[in-house]
Motif scaffolding. Structure first.
Motif, mmCIF file in Angstrom:
data_model
loop_
_atom_site.group_PDB
_atom_site.id
_atom_site.type_symbol
_atom_site.label_atom_id
_atom_site.label_comp_id
_atom_site.label_asym_id
_atom_site.label_seq_id
_atom_site.Cartn_x
_atom_site.Cartn_y
_atom_site.Cartn_z
ATOM 1 N N SER A 20 1.054 -1.355 -0.414
ATOM 2 C CA SER A 20 -0.144 0.000 0.080
ATOM 3 C C SER A 20 0.707 1.454 1.084
ATOM 4 N N ALA A 22 -0.098 4.973 0.951
ATOM 5 C CA ALA A 22 -0.622 5.794 1.340
ATOM 6 C C ALA A 22 -0.552 7.548 1.399
ATOM 7 N N ASP A 72 -7.629 3.644 -5.342
ATOM 8 C CA ASP A 72 -8.924 4.200 -4.684
ATOM 9 C C ASP A 72 -8.491 5.580 -3.962
ATOM 10 N N LYS A 75 -9.533 6.912 -0.489
ATOM 11 C CA LYS A 75 -8.748 6.345 0.526
ATOM 12 C C LYS A 75 -7.320 7.246 0.576
ATOM 13 N N ASN A 76 -7.237 7.640 -0.981
ATOM 14 C CA ASN A 76 -5.721 8.186 -0.960
ATOM 15 C C ASN A 76 -4.643 7.586 -1.663
ATOM 16 N N THR A 77 -5.355 6.344 -1.654
ATOM 17 C CA THR A 77 -4.231 5.161 -1.642
ATOM 18 C C THR A 77 -3.514 4.416 -2.374
#
Length: 125
Positions: A20, A22, A72, A75-77
Motif C-alpha cells: 500500500s 498512502a 482508491d 482512501k488516498n491510497t
C-alpha cells in the motif's frame, strides 16, 4: 504530497503480498503514481505505473501477469498486489507520485517528484 509505503515482508516463493502507498493531502486524485524497486547493489527499477482519471496501467515485463497496480482515490491510497512472487522480486519497493494530465503514466524515476520511504519485500526460495 507525502507518501508512505507499507505491506512488505518475508514470503516464500509463489506467495503473495499487497503493498500500500498512502498519500497525505486532498489532491491524491490529481497525481499519477508509480512503483519502483531496488535490489541490493542494483539501481532502482520501474515496476508499475497507474494514471489518474482515465485509468491506464503499465508494467515491466518481468511482473506482467503477476502484479496488479490499483488506486482508491477515496482512501488516498495506491496498491500493488503481488502474486506468484519469485526470489528475484526481493527488493525495497518505493512508491512515487507526480501531478499529471488525465490518462498519462510515467516510467522513469526522474519523472516523479514525490517518493515514499520504501518497504522491504523478501522472497525466499
Amino acid at each position: 504530497v507525502q507518501l508512505q509505503a507499507s505491506g512488505g515482508g518475508l514470503v516464500q516463493a509463489g506467495g503473495s503480498l499487497r503493498l500500500s502507498c498512502a498519500a497525505s493531502g486532498r489532491t491524491f486524485s490529481s497525481y499519477a503514481m508509480g512503483w519502483f524497486r531496488q535490489a541490493p547493489g542494483k539501481e532502482r527499477d520501474f515496476v508499475a505505473a497507474i494514471s489518474r482519471g482515465i485509468i491506464t496501467t503499465y508494467y515491466v515485463d518481468s511482473v506482467k501477469g503477476r502484479f496488479t497496480v490499483s488506486r482508491d482515490n477515496a482512501k488516498n491510497t495506491m496498491y500493488l498486489q503481488m502474486n506468484g512472487l519469485k526470489p528475484e522480486d526481493t527488493a525495497v519497493y518505493y512508491c512515487a507520485a507526480r501531478q499529471a494530465s488525465l490518462g498519462n503514466y510515467y516510467l522513469k524515476g526522474s519523472d516523479y517528484n514525490y517518493w515514499g520511504q520504501g518497504t522491504q519485500v523478501t522472497v525466499s526460495s
